[in-house]
Design a protein around this motif. Sequence first.
Motif, PDB file in Angstrom:
ATOM      1  N   GLN A   1       0.838  -1.243  -0.052  1.00 51.08           N
ATOM      2  CA  GLN A   1      -0.155  -0.043   0.061  1.00 51.08           C
ATOM      3  C   GLN A   1       0.773   1.370   0.030  1.00 51.08           C
ATOM      4  O   GLN A   1       0.524   2.203  -0.671  1.00 51.08           O
ATOM      5  N   ALA A   2       1.784   1.182   0.730  1.00 51.01           N
ATOM      6  CA  ALA A   2       2.866   2.545   0.958  1.00 51.01           C
ATOM      7  C   ALA A   2       3.705   2.548  -0.625  1.00 51.01           C
ATOM      8  O   ALA A   2       3.816   3.703  -0.828  1.00 51.01           O
ATOM      9  N   ILE A   3       3.830   1.553  -1.211  1.00 53.30           N
ATOM     10  CA  ILE A   3       4.490   1.654  -2.543  1.00 53.30           C
ATOM     11  C   ILE A   3       3.569   2.261  -3.366  1.00 53.30           C
ATOM     12  O   ILE A   3       3.568   3.257  -4.313  1.00 53.30           O
ATOM     13  N   GLN A   4       2.096   1.782  -3.460  1.00 55.99           N
ATOM     14  CA  GLN A   4       1.133   2.429  -4.359  1.00 55.99           C
ATOM     15  C   GLN A   4       0.934   3.631  -3.844  1.00 55.99           C
ATOM     16  O   GLN A   4       0.611   4.635  -4.923  1.00 55.99           O
ATOM     17  N   LEU A   5       1.068   4.409  -2.970  1.00 57.56           N
ATOM     18  CA  LEU A   5       0.735   5.847  -2.433  1.00 57.56           C
ATOM     19  C   LEU A   5       2.256   6.648  -2.431  1.00 57.56           C
ATOM     20  O   LEU A   5       2.074   7.737  -2.595  1.00 57.56           O
ATOM     21  N   GLY A   6       3.261   5.857  -3.166  1.00 56.58           N
ATOM     22  CA  GLY A   6       4.581   6.684  -3.448  1.00 56.58           C
ATOM     23  C   GLY A   6       5.498   6.711  -2.123  1.00 56.58           C
ATOM     24  O   GLY A   6       6.259   7.700  -2.309  1.00 56.58           O
ATOM     25  N   TYR A   7       5.242   5.947  -1.240  1.00 59.65           N
ATOM     26  CA  TYR A   7       6.272   6.178  -0.085  1.00 59.65           C
ATOM     27  C   TYR A   7       7.310   5.325  -0.078  1.00 59.65           C
ATOM     28  O   TYR A   7       8.316   5.134   0.671  1.00 59.65           O
TER      29      TYR A   7
ATOM     30  N   TYR B   1      -5.403   3.289 -10.005  1.00 59.52           N
ATOM     31  CA  TYR B   1      -5.507   2.116  -8.925  1.00 59.52           C
ATOM     32  C   TYR B   1      -5.716   2.909  -7.659  1.00 59.52           C
ATOM     33  O   TYR B   1      -5.192   3.952  -7.272  1.00 59.52           O
ATOM     34  N   GLY B   2      -6.407   2.138  -6.826  1.00 60.89           N
ATOM     35  CA  GLY B   2      -6.473   2.411  -5.192  1.00 60.89           C
ATOM     36  C   GLY B   2      -5.308   1.742  -4.746  1.00 60.89           C
ATOM     37  O   GLY B   2      -4.610   0.924  -5.163  1.00 60.89           O
ATOM     38  N   PHE B   3      -5.007   1.877  -3.461  1.00 63.63           N
ATOM     39  CA  PHE B   3      -3.691   1.331  -2.757  1.00 63.63           C
ATOM     40  C   PHE B   3      -3.788   0.031  -2.593  1.00 63.63           C
ATOM     41  O   PHE B   3      -2.710  -0.726  -2.021  1.00 63.63           O
ATOM     42  N   LYS B   4      -5.175  -0.889  -2.851  1.00 62.00           N
ATOM     43  CA  LYS B   4      -5.261  -2.133  -2.413  1.00 62.00           C
ATOM     44  C   LYS B   4      -5.332  -2.759  -3.824  1.00 62.00           C
ATOM     45  O   LYS B   4      -5.285  -4.084  -3.979  1.00 62.00           O
TER      46      LYS B   4
END
Length: 625
Positions: free
Chosen positions: A317-323, A543-546
Motif C-alpha cells: 500500500q505504501a508503494i502504491q501511495l508513493g512512499y 488504481y487504489g492502494f489495495k
Amino acid sequence: MFSVSSSKSSLAALTLGAIGIVYGDIGTSVLYALKVVFTSGAVALTPDNIYGILSLVFWLVTVVVSLKYVTLILRADNNGEGGLIAMLALASNAVSDRPRLRRVVLFIGIAGTAIFYGDGVITPAISVLSAVEGLELISPTLKKYVVPLSLVIIFCLFWVQKRGTAGIGKFFGPICAVWFVVIAILGVPHILAHPEVLGALSPHHALRFILQQPGTTFVLLGALVLCVTGTEALYADMGHFGKKPIRLAWFLLVMPALLINYFGQGAMLLYTPESVSNPFYLMAPEWALIPLVILATAATVIASQALLSAAFSVTKQAIQLGYFPRMVIRHTSVRETGQIYIPAVNWSLFVAIVVAVALFKSSSNLASAYGIAVTTDMLITTILTFFVIRYAWKLPLLLCVAATGAFFVVDLMLFASNTLKFLEGGWFPVLIGLGMFTLMMTWKQGRRILHEKMRADGIDLESFLQAVFVNPPARVDGTAVFLTNEPGTVPNALLHNLKHNKVLHEHNLFVTVHSHEVPWIGLDKRLEIESLGHDCWQVTIHYGFKNDPDVPRALEQMRGRGCEMEAMTTSYFLSRDSVVPTIGSGMSSWREKLFAQMHHNASDAADFLNLPNNAVVELGSKIEI
C-alpha cells in the motif's frame, strides 16, 4: 432458506478465520504479560496488589480493546478497508482543503506506519521466545536451547513465506480457537478454587491501587500494555473479515478466554506466589507441559504469520501511495489477491528479528522494547480517528473531543510510561521506526523533486506529435505502449525509438499509472483516455492502494475505441533513467545519495506493473536533482 444458511455458514467461517488471524497476537500475550508485571520489581506480590493489577488488566482490556477498537475504530472504515494506511488516506482526504493540516496528518500517519515495522520485528521475537521458554519448566537443562530453537522456528516461518500460506492458512482459525479454549480451561480450576479473585472485576480495586501507588502505577503501565498488544490487528484486518465477525470473535471467545486466564493466573499467585517465575505454564499440570508448549508455539507462529502478512500488505500500500520504491511482489495464491510475498521485506524483517533475539535473549527483556512501538501506533490511531470523525463524518467538535479524548489520555499515559524503558530496549523499535520513516520521506520528497525536474525539462507531447506528423516516419503494424511518469510529456523511450528505429507504430499509447488514496478503484473508473490524433492516445490508469497494478489487463478496455490490444502485436517501452544527486535540490546531500541509491535499486516497472516479457527497457538519461 439456502441463502440464509449460506450466510450463517459464511459468518461462522469468517469469525473462525478472524480468531486465527486477527487475535493471534493479543491471544499469546497471556504467556508473558503478568509475568513481566510481577517480575519487574516495581510492585510487591501482595493480595491487594494482585487485586489491583487484575482490575487494571480487566479495565484496560475493556477500554482499549472493547470500547476504543471494537466499538469506535472499526466504524472508521475506508470503503470497507482498515489499517493505518487506510485511516491515513481517509483522514488526509477529509482535510484536503486545509493544506497545512493535511501535511500534519500525513506526517503523523507516516510516522505510525514507520513504527509499525518496529512492532513487526518485536512481535515474532517475543511471541516465539515466550512459547519456547516453557521448555525450561520441563527441564532446566533445556534453557540453553531456548534461543537456538526459537531462531530455527523463526527461520522456518520466514522460509515458507515464498510458498504462500494458502495450504496451511485454513488451519490457523481452528488452532487458535483450540488455543483460546485451552487457556480458558487452564484458568477455570484456579478461579473455582479461589472465586474471591473475581472481586477484581470491580473498578474500585484499580482506583485504590492508582491512588495509593500513583508512581508505581505509571511505571507498571509500561508492562500492563502487553495485555492489549495486537489490538491494531482488529482494525488492520477489517477488510479481510468484516466488522461483525471480528466483533463476534472478540466478545464470544477471545475476551472471555483471555480474562479467565489472567484471573486464573491471579488466583494462583494469591496462594502460590512462587509461581510468579512463569505463571502461565505453572497453571498447567506437569503432564500437560509438553503439549502446551507445542500448542503455544503453534499459536505464536500464527500470530507472527499474521503480522508478517500485514507487513507485506502495508508495504504494498505504501508503494502504491508513493512512499516506497517499487519492489518485487509475488502473489502466492491464484484465488486470494491479498496473499502476497515481498522478498525484500521478508528477509529484512528476518535479519532484524535475529538481531533482536540475539540482543535481548528472553521474552522478559524483549518486553521492554515492545511497548513503545505498540503505544505509538495506538496513540497515532486515536489522533487520526479524531480527524476522521471531525472532518469526514462532520460530527460536532465537542462530541469528537469526547469520543477520542478519553482514549487519547489513556494512550498517552501508556506511551509515556513506555518511554521510561527507552534505554532498556525501547530504543530498538524506535531506531527501526526512524530508519523506515527516513526512507519513506526521502523517497516521497525525492520523487516530488524528480517529477518537478522532469516536468520542467520535458517536451510537450502534443506539440511534439504535431511536429512529427508534418513529415511522418514509416508506420509499422501493432501497438506501442510507452510508460511515462509525467502525462503530457514526451517519454525518452519514444525519442530513442524514433532515433534508432526511425519508425512509429500503427497505434501509440502514452500511459501513466496513477495511485489514489482510496483502497479500490473499479474497472468502470480504471481508464482515462484522451485522443491525440493520428491513432495516438494519452491514457491514465487509476488504481487504489489495495488494487494490483496490471497494465495489460487495464488496457484491454481500449478495444472498441479504435485501438485493438493484441498481445502478439503490442510492445511495451520503458525508460531507465538514472538519478545523479546534486547540490541545491532541497534535500541534504546524504538524503540525495540515499534517494539515488533507492531509485537505482527499485525493481523494474515491468515486474511491478505486470508487464509481459516482451517489454523493452530503453536506455534513459541521467537526471540531476
